[in-house]
Design an enzyme around this catalytic site. Sequence first.
Site, PDB file in Angstrom:
ATOM      1  N   ARG A  37      37.544  30.455  50.074  1.00 58.37           N
ATOM      2  CA  ARG A  37      36.317  30.219  49.321  1.00 58.37           C
ATOM      3  C   ARG A  37      36.104  31.330  48.292  1.00 58.37           C
ATOM      4  O   ARG A  37      36.333  32.506  48.593  1.00 58.37           O
ATOM      5  CB  ARG A  37      35.179  30.225  50.322  1.00 58.37           C
ATOM      6  N   GLU A  94      44.373  41.492  44.297  1.00 57.62           N
ATOM      7  CA  GLU A  94      45.763  41.799  43.963  1.00 57.62           C
ATOM      8  C   GLU A  94      46.612  40.578  43.653  1.00 57.62           C
ATOM      9  O   GLU A  94      47.605  40.661  42.926  1.00 57.62           O
ATOM     10  CB  GLU A  94      46.383  42.633  45.091  1.00 57.62           C
TER      11      GLU A  94
HETATM   12 MO1  MOS Z   1      45.573  48.273  46.400  1.00 57.64          MO
HETATM   13  S1  MOS Z   1      47.462  48.613  45.568  1.00 57.64           S
HETATM   14  O1  MOS Z   1      45.949  48.238  48.061  1.00 57.64           O
HETATM   15  O2  MOS Z   1      44.514  49.577  46.034  1.00 57.64           O
END
Ligand code: MOS
Length: 768
Positions: free
Chosen positions: A658, A734
């Site tokens: 979500r 990420e």
């Molecule tokens: Mo991220 S590369 O785990 O701050």
Amino acid sequence: MSVMRTVMETVARVMPAKEPDPLLDKSGGYLGQPLRRVDGHAKVTGQARFTADVALDHLAHAVLVHSTIAKGRIVRIDASAAERAPGFIALISHENAPKLKAPHLINVMNTRTGFAASDLPTMQDDVVHWDGQAVAVVVAETLEQAEHAASLVHVEYEADTPKVSFEELKATAVVSDEIFGEPAEVTVGDAEKALAQAEVAIDRVYRTPWENHNAIELHATVAAWNDDDTVTVFDSTQFINGYKHLLAEVFNLTPTNVRVLAGFVGGGFGGKAAFWTNTVLCAAAAKIVKRPVKLVLSREGVYRIVGGRSLTEQRVQLGATKDGQFTALIHTGLTVTPAHARYAEQCTFPPRHLYAAENIFVGQKIVDLDVVANTWMRAPGESVGGYALESAIDELAYELNVDPIELRRRNEPKKDPTKGTEFSSRHLLEAYDQGAERFGWAKRDPRPRSQRDGKWLIGQGVATAYYPVYRFPATVRLRLSADGAVLVQAVANEIGGGTATVQIQQVADRMGVPIDNVRFQYGDSDLPDSSIAAGGSSQTGSIAAALQATVEKVHRQLLSLASANSESPLAKAKYDQIEARDAGLFLKDDRSKGQTYEAILRAAGQDAIEIEAAAAQPMETMQYSMASYGAQFCEVRVNEVSGEVRVARWLGSFDCGRILNPKTAISQFRGGIIMGIGMALSEETVFDERRGRIVNRSLAEYHVPVNLDIPDIQVIYTNIPDEHAPLGARGVGEIGITGVAAAVANAVFHATGKRVRDLPITLDKLLM
Ligand code: MOS
């Protein structure tokens, strides 16, 4: 470590199913709305105070002197000219530094106490371990005076021959002990045999370069010792509590005598998660000069004492039947980890979880060099590992003459192929379908070099995005006042992702109060410990789980207060019969019956209640294969004459559970994609393999994308809640960078017919 892990996995398997969270897929609240950042106004008006802005009375300024050799000894430090320079206060070197203990490296079974990038003691002897290591600290009245004095320090060395050539030393690589608690090598079936017998096979080597961190905010520290030998440290860290414990360890203090503050951090990307020597040296300098000291690294300083992404050399071998069923997947990789560090860039994580090959081997080895410790950088191994794997999948698709999305569909696993567990929630193929539809993938002529616009060759590429879910133990404190104000406190920090905003949305929904009533206080190690503040895309989920536990405790406590009063409509109510709304608790089956928080607290004669609670252990990440997924689509234009590559269109289609706040989440996805375009086309640390020195230590020569490099980036997402993740949400910080470099490389191949297997894809590699 692996024994511990087996025990925990066994416990995880027999864990009873937990109660579903009523907020998991509830709509109509603040969660899911594209709310603005609560700190946006402070940031754009310059009111947000970053570490370098901290002004203390009597503040002195420190500047580092860096080693100019990569290995050897310091013979003599001549400070005579520096000492005569205006404003000079002190020079600190191994000859006069306070006694400092070596900090500990990462231990995945206990991350609460932080982790240093390197376990070398800081400035305790005359040994030089890498080019750029700090060999002295100069303290002066002003920054300019400190810089000037530092420039006058003359250091004599006795140089040894350093181990700095990856090419020469890669044959000495060894299998790393473990990678984040995972084995470095995983075997399923017999991949070598299956590869040898495969109807179709490919075998390719891919290379990615060293990359360095370039957060806009330079690594900064302000340290002030107090009369009672306690210390206050403002720092640009991503891991406030980790730094507290590590400073205590290094300076031999009890952790409660160290206070670390990081209100705002101007970008971290992993470069401020591990503990680096600048923080130690600033605190040591402040101790010696008996004044508060500020140390802000120069851009060059960040390159010299803060590590980045290791280079990688990866080999991917795929075997398949003629109709494209994978029979063998072998992915091996070499990365660099110096002996004084413990972090192997996990470039072989993606192949462990993405494809249903019957026979799999993945394995990683590390090479020891005399370099600064390598470290995490946004989707550390997954980004570079995904480049190799997803390029190879594309190469196989051409070999088989199968559409690359179709090839992935034929090999979509039903269970995690190496872990053997179920997926908590995986809708990667839906992300592909929705992305293909929106991008217009079907309109593409699949033949390489089949589309052009004058001198520009045009191509489209696709690749899978993958990043695992991490969750860490966390504790939060909630204070509910009779006037309806809610204050939430956690050590957490805000590195730009929108953490504070999303947590306030959650608290307002859980407590059933207007969002303006809620305040989130963070960025201070004196607040309840929420473990790693920002790393592994874990912060939102880790704090959300703790908040769920805390709010439940608050509501139970309020019910018990109400039950003491027989007049209360809640007097006999049980916890599972109530819901929070309209700033109070009400019966689910009779919405007219209930009491406001104010009424409950006033009747009990209390002004406020304050509760602190911790989240349950993050067993779900062991019970299930849990990850964020996505499909990256791009179109590139390659100039046939110059080899210049322009990214013309981008669409990221994500499956991250979500989406809690579309505005901040899309911004995270876009930021990741932009960083990925940099990885694909321009980012590269130029490393002198004779001397071990980084040559391009500035943004003038290390190229990150600028506005003109980036097209309009479209982002779509499945928005399917993951019932095993707090709030149904998996990480978004990420995943955006993963798959990007492969999608670009695949599009470049489609445009030109030329496959580039070493990043970045600069124009020289495309000149025919
Ligand atoms: Mo991220 S590369 O785990 O701050």
